[in-house]
Motif scaffolding. Sequence first.
Motif, mmCIF file in Angstrom:
data_model
loop_
_atom_site.group_PDB
_atom_site.id
_atom_site.type_symbol
_atom_site.label_atom_id
_atom_site.label_comp_id
_atom_site.label_asym_id
_atom_site.label_seq_id
_atom_site.Cartn_x
_atom_site.Cartn_y
_atom_site.Cartn_z
ATOM 1 N N GLY A 115 0.824 -1.211 0.000
ATOM 2 C CA GLY A 115 0.000 0.000 0.000
ATOM 3 C C GLY A 115 0.855 1.256 0.000
ATOM 4 O O GLY A 115 0.722 2.120 -0.860
ATOM 5 N N PHE A 116 1.758 1.354 0.976
ATOM 6 C CA PHE A 116 2.688 2.478 1.082
ATOM 7 C C PHE A 116 4.089 1.925 1.258
ATOM 8 O O PHE A 116 4.330 1.092 2.131
ATOM 9 C CB PHE A 116 2.376 3.361 2.304
ATOM 10 N N ASP A 117 5.041 2.414 0.462
ATOM 11 C CA ASP A 117 6.456 2.103 0.625
ATOM 12 C C ASP A 117 7.126 3.436 0.919
ATOM 13 O O ASP A 117 7.288 4.272 0.026
ATOM 14 C CB ASP A 117 7.011 1.460 -0.652
ATOM 15 N N LEU A 118 7.499 3.641 2.178
ATOM 16 C CA LEU A 118 7.971 4.951 2.636
ATOM 17 C C LEU A 118 9.461 4.892 2.922
ATOM 18 O O LEU A 118 9.915 4.206 3.845
ATOM 19 C CB LEU A 118 7.180 5.370 3.874
ATOM 20 N N GLY A 119 10.228 5.622 2.126
ATOM 21 C CA GLY A 119 11.677 5.580 2.202
ATOM 22 C C GLY A 119 12.264 6.508 3.243
ATOM 23 O O GLY A 119 11.610 7.419 3.756
ATOM 24 N N GLU A 120 13.536 6.269 3.527
ATOM 25 C CA GLU A 120 14.296 7.078 4.475
ATOM 26 C C GLU A 120 14.235 8.551 4.072
ATOM 27 O O GLU A 120 14.405 8.891 2.905
ATOM 28 C CB GLU A 120 15.741 6.599 4.477
ATOM 29 N N VAL A 136 1.002 -6.025 1.814
ATOM 30 C CA VAL A 136 1.517 -5.318 2.987
ATOM 31 C C VAL A 136 0.852 -3.951 3.007
ATOM 32 O O VAL A 136 0.844 -3.255 1.992
ATOM 33 C CB VAL A 136 3.058 -5.156 2.915
ATOM 34 N N GLY A 137 0.302 -3.559 4.143
ATOM 35 C CA GLY A 137 -0.367 -2.261 4.228
ATOM 36 C C GLY A 137 0.601 -1.094 4.114
ATOM 37 O O GLY A 137 0.543 -0.299 3.183
ATOM 38 N N ILE A 138 1.524 -0.986 5.088
ATOM 39 C CA ILE A 138 2.475 0.130 5.132
ATOM 40 C C ILE A 138 3.858 -0.425 5.439
ATOM 41 O O ILE A 138 4.044 -1.114 6.438
ATOM 42 C CB ILE A 138 2.079 1.157 6.216
ATOM 43 N N SER A 139 4.830 -0.118 4.588
ATOM 44 C CA SER A 139 6.217 -0.504 4.801
ATOM 45 C C SER A 139 7.029 0.768 5.016
ATOM 46 O O SER A 139 7.022 1.665 4.166
ATOM 47 C CB SER A 139 6.744 -1.277 3.585
ATOM 48 N N GLY A 160 0.159 -5.626 8.336
ATOM 49 C CA GLY A 160 -0.416 -4.296 8.320
ATOM 50 C C GLY A 160 0.665 -3.237 8.257
ATOM 51 O O GLY A 160 0.600 -2.284 7.486
ATOM 52 N N LEU A 161 1.708 -3.415 9.094
ATOM 53 C CA LEU A 161 2.792 -2.437 9.193
ATOM 54 C C LEU A 161 4.114 -3.183 9.284
ATOM 55 O O LEU A 161 4.280 -4.056 10.141
ATOM 56 C CB LEU A 161 2.591 -1.566 10.436
#
Length: 200
Positions: A115-120, A136-139, A160-161
Motif C-alpha cells: 500500500g505504502f512504501d515509505l523511504g528514508e 503489505v499495508g504500510i512498509s 499491516g505495518l
Amino acid sequence: AVMGDSVLVCSEGEHKVRGVGALAGGGKILGRAQGGKVVLSPGDTSNVFISLEEGRLELSDLDLDMVGQQAGVLVRGGELVMENVTLTGGETVVKVVGKGKWQLKDCKVRDGGVGFDLGEGSDGKLVSCVVEGNRVGISVKEGAVVKVEGSYVSRNREYGLVLQCGEGAEEGIWEGEAAVRAAGERGVDLTGSEVGYNMM
C-alpha cells in the motif's frame, strides 16, 4: 497538462489518462462529477502512473485504478496532497523516496502489493484513511517519519505495518501496545488508529 496546471474532470465514469508526467513539477487533478465517481486509469504506461519530483501536487475526489503499474504514485520530491481519493492496485500503490512529503485525508488505499512504501527521509501523514486488502499495508524504512491518525489498517494479506530497520536493530513481531511502542520508537505515530486483522 503542463507543470502547475489544474485539471478538472467533470464527467463521471472511467477515463484513460495520458501525459500526466508533465505534472511531475506540481499541479492539481480534481474530480468534479455531479452524479457519480470519476475514475482515472493510465492510458500510456505500465511503470509509474503519477510521479512527483518537485512542487505541490493535489488530487481530490477521484478513484485511481492503477492495476498493472509498478508504482501507482511515486513521490521523489515536493509535496503530495490527496483528499477523498481511492487508490486501487499497483505493485506499490504509493511510493515515497528521498525527501518527499505527503498527506492523505479521507482516502482508501487497497488491493495492491504494498500500500505504502515509505523511504528514508520521507515525511507524511494519513488522516482518517483506510489501508486494506494489500499484501503489505504500510512498509516504513528507518529514517522515515509517519503519522497515522484516526485511520484503519486492516485485512492486508501478510502484514499491516512493516518497520524496516538498519543493521543491528531489534527485530521482532509485536502485538498490541508493544507494537504501538515499537512503531513510535522508529518514527511511526499510530495516534487513534486501528491496525489489526492482517493475515499471515
